[in-house]
Design an enzyme around this catalytic site. Structure first.
Site, PDB file in Angstrom:
ATOM      1  N   VAL A 198       0.963  -1.265  -0.014  1.00  0.00           N
ATOM      2  CA  VAL A 198      -0.003   0.032  -0.158  1.00  0.00           C
ATOM      3  C   VAL A 198       0.823   1.205   0.094  1.00  0.00           C
ATOM      4  O   VAL A 198       1.897   1.265   0.654  1.00  0.00           O
ATOM      5  CB  VAL A 198      -1.039   0.000   1.083  1.00  0.00           C
ATOM      6  CG1 VAL A 198      -1.942  -0.963   1.015  1.00  0.00           C
ATOM      7  CG2 VAL A 198      -0.273  -0.225   2.409  1.00  0.00           C
ATOM      8  N   CYS A 199       0.459   2.172  -0.726  1.00  0.00           N
ATOM      9  CA  CYS A 199       1.261   3.451  -0.922  1.00  0.00           C
ATOM     10  C   CYS A 199       2.691   3.195  -1.205  1.00  0.00           C
ATOM     11  O   CYS A 199       2.990   2.496  -2.371  1.00  0.00           O
ATOM     12  CB  CYS A 199       1.058   4.364   0.183  1.00  0.00           C
ATOM     13  SG  CYS A 199       1.533   5.959   0.239  1.00  0.00           S
ATOM     14  N   VAL A 200       3.784   4.037  -0.682  1.00  0.00           N
ATOM     15  CA  VAL A 200       5.200   3.940  -1.135  1.00  0.00           C
ATOM     16  C   VAL A 200       5.663   2.253  -0.665  1.00  0.00           C
ATOM     17  O   VAL A 200       6.648   2.154  -0.973  1.00  0.00           O
ATOM     18  CB  VAL A 200       5.770   4.842  -0.561  1.00  0.00           C
ATOM     19  CG1 VAL A 200       5.332   6.190  -1.033  1.00  0.00           C
ATOM     20  CG2 VAL A 200       5.755   4.895   0.893  1.00  0.00           C
TER      21      VAL A 200
END
Length: 327
Positions: free
Chosen positions: A114-116
């Site tokens: 998730v995300c970075v």
């Protein structure tokens, strides 16, 4: 007897708090909505068992050290962290997490970031030859650091085989809902989305959108029930006359009440709902356009074409090429 779905989420110093707690809440609600039958068991794993301070300053407690994680995993979920620089955020690469992901990924049915967190999967070699997404602010960094990865900064999430990547930051919830949909079906995922008061599939990027959840609840319960009926039966007779009859109202009075409660006409609402149903089929199946048109109540491929051009400015074939889930 319910199946146990073991989800292990990596935690490390300055990890984004929502990346961890958002998916955990989605899985917990799935358990609740199914009376425990979903079987999700969420554990946090860190460098060592104990407290981890997140980017928000809130402390989490890891259930296990990385070295203590053993056995088969259903889902390995990797959140991210960033360092702030004058030129913008830079994804942090925690080598302990990278090495653990390399070792643990083969034991997992699926792996998700998730995300970075996508940068950590890439550093572990799990994204080579795949298409992936990440937070828009670090997409250029991901592409530059890992030329073997096809980086698409637009989608809410991308699936490539058993590897999923999600955009940031609240997109962790969208990704978790997609995982629940894969496991338990759309009905359970929609129930979870309703509890979270969020879209099951939201517009933008992945162009996912849920018509019944896109508007606030009506003050009349019968209108809300009708909206659910429309969403569940896109191929039925949903003319204003038929819907008015279901409500035991005159057609004129029904049209006035429906617009007052939803802000749109019955015909516009039905068309938008049918377009949503078509988009889901185009995204998730290879069914012929004739089947999509019939199943979603359009009657003909020509009508389906007109509706998609009107609603989202593209054709069914072009939409499928852009948003069909990669298996």
């Amino acid at each position: 007897m319910s199946r146990t779905r073991r989800v292990v989420i990596a935690v490390f110093p300055d990890v984004d708090l929502l990346d961890v707690t958002g998916p955990a809440e989605v899985f917990a609600l799935a358990n609740r909505e199914t009376g425990g039958q979903a079987g999700y068991q969420v554990q946090l794993a860190g460098h060592s068992g104990g407290e981890v301070t997140t980017s928000a300053g809130v402390r989490l407690v890891a259930d296990l050290a990385f070295a203590e994680v053993s056995g088969v995993l259903d889902t390995l979920l990797v959140p991210g962290a960033v360092d702030l620089h004058p030129g913008g955020p830079v994804a942090r690469i925690d080598q302990d997490v990278v090495e653990w992901v390399k070792a643990a990924a083969p034991q997992a049915r699926r792996v998700a970031s998730v995300c970075v967190g996508a940068h950590l999967l890439a550093a572990a070699g799990l994204l080579d030859g795949r298409t992936a997404t990440t937070h828009w602010s670090t997409a250029a960094q991901l592409a530059a650091d890992h030329p073997a990865v096809t980086v698409d900064p637009d989608p809410i999430f991308v699936r490539s085989g058993k590897v999923w990547t999600g955009a940031g930051i609240s997109a962790c919830m969208d990704l978790a809902l997609a995982l629940v949909t894969e496991d338990l079906g759309e009905e359970v995922a929609l129930a979870v989305a309703r509890q979270l008061v969020m879209y099951l599939k939201r517009q933008g990027g992945q162009s996912q959108f849920s018509i019944p959840l896109s508007r606030p609840p009506a003050s009349r319960r019968d209108i809300d029930k009708l909206r659910t009926y429309i969403a569940d039966h896109p191929d039925s007779d949903l003319s204003a006359a038929a819907l008015a009859a279901r409500m035991s109202l005159s057609e004129r009075h029904f049209a006035r009440v429906f617009r007052q409660e939803t802000g749109t006409s019955p015909a516009s609402y039905v068309e938008a709902t049918r377009v949503e149903a078509a988009r889901r089929l185009l995204e998730s199946t290879d069914q012929p356009l004739e089947h999509v048109a019939t199943h979603c109540g359009f009657g003909s491929v020509e009508t389906l074409h007109r509706a998609l051009r009107k609603q989202i400015g593209t054709t069914p074939a072009a939409y499928r090429r852009r948003f069909r889930t990669t298996e």
